[in-house]
Design a protein around this motif. Structure first.
Motif, short mmCIF file in Angstrom:
data_model
loop_
_atom_site.label_atom_id
_atom_site.label_comp_id
_atom_site.label_asym_id
_atom_site.label_seq_id
_atom_site.Cartn_x
_atom_site.Cartn_y
_atom_site.Cartn_z
N LEU A 175 0.83 -1.20 0.00
CA LEU A 175 0.00 0.00 0.00
C LEU A 175 0.86 1.25 0.00
O LEU A 175 1.74 1.42 0.85
N ASP A 176 0.61 2.09 -0.98
CA ASP A 176 1.22 3.41 -1.06
C ASP A 176 0.15 4.39 -0.62
O ASP A 176 -0.68 4.83 -1.42
N GLY A 177 0.14 4.72 0.66
CA GLY A 177 -0.96 5.50 1.20
C GLY A 177 -2.18 4.61 1.32
O GLY A 177 -2.14 3.57 1.96
N ALA A 178 -3.26 4.96 0.65
CA ALA A 178 -4.48 4.17 0.72
C ALA A 178 -4.69 3.32 -0.53
O ALA A 178 -5.71 2.66 -0.67
N ARG A 179 -3.72 3.33 -1.44
CA ARG A 179 -3.92 2.63 -2.72
C ARG A 179 -3.25 1.26 -2.68
O ARG A 179 -2.02 1.16 -2.64
N PRO A 180 -4.03 0.15 -2.68
CA PRO A 180 -3.42 -1.18 -2.65
C PRO A 180 -2.92 -1.60 -4.03
O PRO A 180 -3.59 -1.38 -5.04
N VAL A 181 -1.74 -2.19 -4.07
CA VAL A 181 -1.15 -2.69 -5.31
C VAL A 181 -0.87 -4.18 -5.12
O VAL A 181 -0.22 -4.58 -4.15
N SER A 182 -1.37 -5.00 -6.04
CA SER A 182 -1.10 -6.43 -5.95
C SER A 182 0.39 -6.70 -6.13
O SER A 182 1.00 -6.27 -7.10
N ALA A 183 0.98 -7.41 -5.17
CA ALA A 183 2.41 -7.70 -5.21
C ALA A 183 2.70 -9.11 -5.67
O ALA A 183 3.73 -9.37 -6.30
N ALA A 184 1.82 -10.05 -5.37
CA ALA A 184 2.01 -11.45 -5.79
C ALA A 184 0.74 -12.23 -5.49
O ALA A 184 0.04 -11.97 -4.51
N VAL A 185 0.47 -13.19 -6.36
CA VAL A 185 -0.63 -14.14 -6.15
C VAL A 185 0.01 -15.52 -6.03
O VAL A 185 0.67 -15.98 -6.96
N LEU A 186 -0.17 -16.18 -4.89
CA LEU A 186 0.44 -17.48 -4.71
C LEU A 186 -0.33 -18.54 -5.48
O LEU A 186 -1.51 -18.38 -5.82
N ALA A 187 0.34 -19.64 -5.75
CA ALA A 187 -0.28 -20.74 -6.48
C ALA A 187 -1.27 -21.47 -5.57
O ALA A 187 -1.20 -21.38 -4.34
N SER A 188 -2.18 -22.19 -6.17
CA SER A 188 -3.15 -22.97 -5.40
C SER A 188 -2.41 -23.98 -4.53
O SER A 188 -1.52 -24.70 -4.99
N GLY A 189 -2.74 -24.00 -3.26
CA GLY A 189 -2.09 -24.91 -2.32
C GLY A 189 -0.79 -24.38 -1.73
O GLY A 189 -0.21 -25.02 -0.84
N GLU A 190 -0.31 -23.22 -2.18
CA GLU A 190 0.96 -22.67 -1.69
C GLU A 190 0.70 -21.87 -0.41
O GLU A 190 0.09 -20.81 -0.44
N HIS A 191 1.17 -22.39 0.71
CA HIS A 191 0.96 -21.69 1.98
C HIS A 191 2.23 -21.63 2.82
O HIS A 191 2.22 -21.03 3.89
N HIS A 192 3.31 -22.27 2.38
CA HIS A 192 4.65 -22.05 2.92
C HIS A 192 5.47 -21.52 1.75
O HIS A 192 5.73 -22.25 0.79
N SER A 193 5.85 -20.26 1.82
CA SER A 193 6.42 -19.63 0.62
C SER A 193 7.46 -18.59 0.99
O SER A 193 7.38 -17.94 2.03
N THR A 194 8.47 -18.47 0.12
CA THR A 194 9.46 -17.40 0.21
C THR A 194 9.50 -16.72 -1.15
O THR A 194 9.73 -17.37 -2.16
N ARG A 195 9.26 -15.44 -1.17
CA ARG A 195 9.20 -14.69 -2.43
C ARG A 195 10.00 -13.41 -2.35
O ARG A 195 10.06 -12.77 -1.30
N VAL A 196 10.57 -13.02 -3.49
CA VAL A 196 11.20 -11.71 -3.62
C VAL A 196 10.21 -10.79 -4.32
O VAL A 196 9.66 -11.15 -5.37
N LEU A 197 9.97 -9.64 -3.74
CA LEU A 197 9.04 -8.67 -4.32
C LEU A 197 9.80 -7.41 -4.71
O LEU A 197 10.65 -6.91 -3.95
N ALA A 198 9.49 -6.89 -5.87
CA ALA A 198 10.11 -5.65 -6.35
C ALA A 198 9.17 -4.48 -6.07
O ALA A 198 7.97 -4.65 -5.82
N GLY A 199 9.74 -3.27 -6.11
CA GLY A 199 8.93 -2.06 -5.99
C GLY A 199 8.50 -1.73 -4.59
O GLY A 199 7.41 -1.17 -4.39
N VAL A 200 9.33 -2.03 -3.59
CA VAL A 200 8.93 -1.75 -2.21
C VAL A 200 9.22 -0.31 -1.80
O VAL A 200 8.69 0.15 -0.78
#
Length: 244
Positions: free
Chosen positions: A189-214
Motif C-alpha cells: 500500500l502506497d498511502g491508501a492505494r493497494p497494489v497487488s504484489a504477488a498471487v500465490l499458487a493454489s495450495g501454496e501456503h509455505h512460501s518465500t518470495r522476492v518482491l520488487a517495488g517496495v
C-alpha cells in the motif's frame, strides 16, 4: 568510514571479516537497537535456510516452464519428399531403404530435439533460481535492511525483510492452507492505494518470495482471494504490516 550501524545485515549473515566482526561485537554490547536488528535478521535468515521453507519459491519452476511453453520451439528440418513417378525397380528398393533410414534418423532427431528442450528448460530454471537467490542475498545484506513481521488472522506468521536501497523485499509466509478454491495474495500500500504484489499458487501456503517495488510503500498486507487473484483486496485482511 562506514557507519557501523549499517553492518547489521552482513554481521547477521557472517559476511564480515575478522576486524569488522570484532568491532561490531564491541558495538553490539553498547547498542540495543543493533542487537535487536541482528536478532530479527538472524531469525529471518534462519527461516530462509529452513528446508521446510522453499527457496526458491515452489511456483518458480512452474512459472519458468510456463514461459518456455509459450515460446515456439523450432523442430528438426526434414528433407522434402521427392516427386512421385515411374522409377526402375532398384530405385524403388533404394527409396524404401532410404525411407526406413529416414524414419530412424527422424526418431533420433526427435529424441535429440526433446533432450535439447529439456536441457534448455533446466538451464532456464537454474538461472532463475540463481537470480532469485542473488536478489534475496542483496536484500538481507543491504545496509538499510529492515525486518517486519506479524501474525495472520486464523493462524500463521509472515515476515517481510525490505531494503529501500535495493527496492526489493523478501516475504516469508508460514500459514495454514487457504480454503478450497482460494489462494493467498500479497498487497503493498502506497498511502491508501493497494497494489497487488504477488498471487500465490493454489495450495501454496509455505512460501518465500522476492518482491520488487517496495520503495515508498507504507504497508504490506495479505488476503485470501479466489484462485488467480483479485484486482482489489477482499476483506478481512489476514495480516497488515507497517513498513515505515
Amino acid at each position: 568510514m562506514t557507519d557501523i550501524h549499517t553492518l547489521a545485515g552482513a554481521y547477521a549473515l557472517d559476511a564480515l571479516d575478522e576486524l569488522e566482526r570484532a568491532a561490531f561485537d564491541r558495538h553490539l554490547r553498547e547498542c540495543a537497537a543493533c542487537a535487536t536488528e541482528v536478532a530479527e535478521l538472524r531469525e529471518a535468515a534462519a527461516r530462509l535456510a529452513d528446508p521446510t521453507w522453499s527457496v526458491p519459491p515452489p511456483a518458480l519452476r512452474d512459472r519458468v516452464l510456463a514461459d518456455i511453453g509459450r515460446t515456439r520451439q523450432v523442430g528438426p528440418e526434414l528433407p522434402r519428399p521427392a516427386r512421385r513417378g515411374a522409377a526402375p525397380r532398384w530405385r524403388r528398393f533404394a527409396a524404401a531403404a532410404a525411407v526406413v533410414g529416414l524414419a530412424t534418423a527422424g526418431g533420433a532427431a526427435g529424441a535429440f530435439a526433446w533432450q535439447q528442450r529439456e536441457l534448455r528448460q533446466e538451464r532456464a530454471v537454474l538461472a532463475a533460481t540463481r537470480a532469485e537467490a542473488a536478489r534475496m542475498q542483496a536484500v538481507m545484506t543491504a545496509p538499510d535492511a529492515r525486518v517486519h513481521g506479524g501474525d495472520l488472522a486464523g493462524g500463521g506468521r509472515i515476515t517481510v525483510v525490505v531494503s529501500a536501497r535495493e527496492n526489493l523485499g523478501v516475504v516469508v509466509l508460514a500459514a495454514p492452507p487457504a480454503e478450497a478454491g482460494k489462494v493467498y495474495q500479497y498487497w503493498m500500500l502506497d498511502g491508501a492505494r493497494p497494489v497487488s504484489a504477488a498471487v500465490l499458487a493454489s495450495g501454496e501456503h509455505h512460501s518465500t518470495r522476492v518482491l520488487a517495488g517496495v520503495q515508498g510503500m507504507e504497508s504490506f498486507g495479505v488476503t485470501v482471494e479466489p484462485a488467480g487473484g483479485s484486482p482489489t483486496p477482499s476483506l478481512p485482511v489476514r495480516a497488515g504490516i507497517p513498513l515505515v
